[in-house]
Design an enzyme around this catalytic site. Structure first.
Site, PDB file in Angstrom:
ATOM      1  CG  HIS A  18      -2.024  -0.980   0.935  1.00 29.03           C
ATOM      2  ND1 HIS A  18      -2.726  -1.728   1.945  1.00 29.03           N
ATOM      3  CD2 HIS A  18      -2.554  -1.654   0.097  1.00 29.03           C
ATOM      4  CE1 HIS A  18      -3.332  -2.258   1.507  1.00 29.03           C
ATOM      5  NE2 HIS A  18      -3.568  -2.542   0.201  1.00 29.03           N
ATOM      6  CG  HIS A  41      -7.215 -10.856  -6.845  1.00 27.57           C
ATOM      7  ND1 HIS A  41      -6.605 -10.527  -7.839  1.00 27.57           N
ATOM      8  CD2 HIS A  41      -7.556 -12.098  -7.130  1.00 27.57           C
ATOM      9  CE1 HIS A  41      -6.577 -11.732  -8.639  1.00 27.57           C
ATOM     10  NE2 HIS A  41      -6.933 -12.469  -8.174  1.00 27.57           N
ATOM     11  CB  SER A  94      -5.621  -1.783  -2.521  1.00 28.84           C
ATOM     12  OG  SER A  94      -6.459  -3.049  -2.704  1.00 28.84           O
ATOM     13  CD  GLU A 112     -13.166 -10.202  -3.250  1.00 26.68           C
ATOM     14  OE1 GLU A 112     -13.199 -11.510  -3.071  1.00 26.68           O
ATOM     15  OE2 GLU A 112     -12.114  -9.422  -3.403  1.00 26.68           O
ATOM     16  CG  ASP A 137     -11.404 -15.526 -12.214  1.00 26.39           C
ATOM     17  OD1 ASP A 137     -11.056 -16.066 -11.070  1.00 26.39           O
ATOM     18  OD2 ASP A 137     -10.641 -15.185 -13.236  1.00 26.39           O
ATOM     19  N   GLY A 138     -11.010 -12.432 -11.188  1.00 25.78           N
ATOM     20  CA  GLY A 138     -10.197 -11.332 -11.251  1.00 25.78           C
ATOM     21  C   GLY A 138      -9.186 -11.383 -12.714  1.00 25.78           C
ATOM     22  CG  ASP A 158      -3.353  -8.083  -2.968  1.00 29.14           C
ATOM     23  OD1 ASP A 158      -2.247  -9.135  -2.978  1.00 29.14           O
ATOM     24  OD2 ASP A 158      -3.705  -7.603  -2.349  1.00 29.14           O
TER      25      ASP A 158
END
Length: 275
Positions: A18, A41, A94, A112, A137-138, A158
């Protein structure tokens, strides 16, 4: 979909990821043209550090808990944003940090898959027209949601690293975005338990033909135990000007505040692929 970041929110890995993320988004905002951030994510967006999950892990106390008094130097901006978001009672993920840095013309897209975390994310950002939230799905989102209409911005990956093959998916995701959206800044977080997987990841990135890739890594103990999170890294492609120098300052400051003097602790900024 079992991973829940609430157990780990605000730990040293979040601090690395971060603090560098804040600098990158600030750098994007230095130019007048609008930008977009895709967080593949995204999690729940923010985390209650007084919750049972956070208390059980207690990881934030050795992470953001040691940085909240920082008011000068390379960690000051990140620490101030964490305080503004409610730390130590509440830690910003984030999406919350990025949202705090958006201008009216900028956009944030959060992805997400976990149903409860997706619901929390939607509720958190429902009233902000600059933020959109997707349950998908990311990895699939990388193809569906790039390139950006603004033609500039950041893709943050991430993944939770709870399934085998996550390093391979991460390398492939970086390649997918590079083919579809050449000018994007990409930031990919990864764990360092022992060195071999991270080295193989760097080699895969280099072999893929990706250009201008830099890895910023911090480890708090010798990375030789494959069962323990000993460190982590953020690999950034197309980094904004000045990133390497800034990353060195951030990592040195993090080691100074978060390190416990264990044998083998350290940090490195490594060029994985040339420009």
């Amino acid at each position: 979909m079992n991973y829940r970041h609430a157990f780990h929110a605000g730990n040293f890995a979040d601090c690395l990821k971060h603090s560098l993320l804040v600098w990158i988004v600030r750098a994007l905002g230095r130019k007048p043209a609008p930008f977009r951030v895709l967080d593949t994510h995204a999690g729940a967006g923010a985390y209650d550090l007084g919750s049972e999950a956070a208390r059980r892990g207690g990881e934030w106390q050795a992470g953001i808990g040691r940085l909240l008094g920082v008011t000068e130097g390379p960690l000051a901006d990140y620490a101030a944003l964490a305080r503004d978001s409610g730390a130590p009672a509440r830690y910003p993920g984030s999406p919350e940090l990025v949202r705090a840095l958006l201008r009216p013309e900028d956009r944030l897209v959060c992805v997400e898959l976990h149903p409860e975390e997706h619901a929390a994310l939607r509720a958190r950002f429902r009233a902000d027209p600059r933020v959109s939230v997707h349950r998908r799905d990311g990895w699939e989102a990388l193809r569906a949601l790039t390139p950006f209409p603004e033609r500039r911005g950041l893709v943050l990956m991430d993944p939770p690293f709870e399934r085998p093959g996550e390093f391979e998916r991460l390398a492939e995701g970086l390649s997918v975005v590079a083919r579809r959206f050449r000018g994007a800044v990409q930031a990919a977080w990864y764990p360092i338990k022992h060195r071999a997987p991270a080295r193989a990841f760097h080699a895969a990135v280099e072999a893929s033909g990706l250009r201008d890739a830099v890895a910023a890594e911090l480890w708090l103990r010798e990375p030789t135990d494959p069962a323990r999170l000993n460190g982590c890294g953020l690999l950034v492609t197309n980094p904004p000007w000045g990133f390497e120098a800034e990353a060195r300052g951030v990592l040195a400051a993090l080691e100074g505040r978060l390190g416990a003097g264990e044998a083998g602790q350290g940090w490195a900024v490594t060029r994985v692929a040339e420009e």
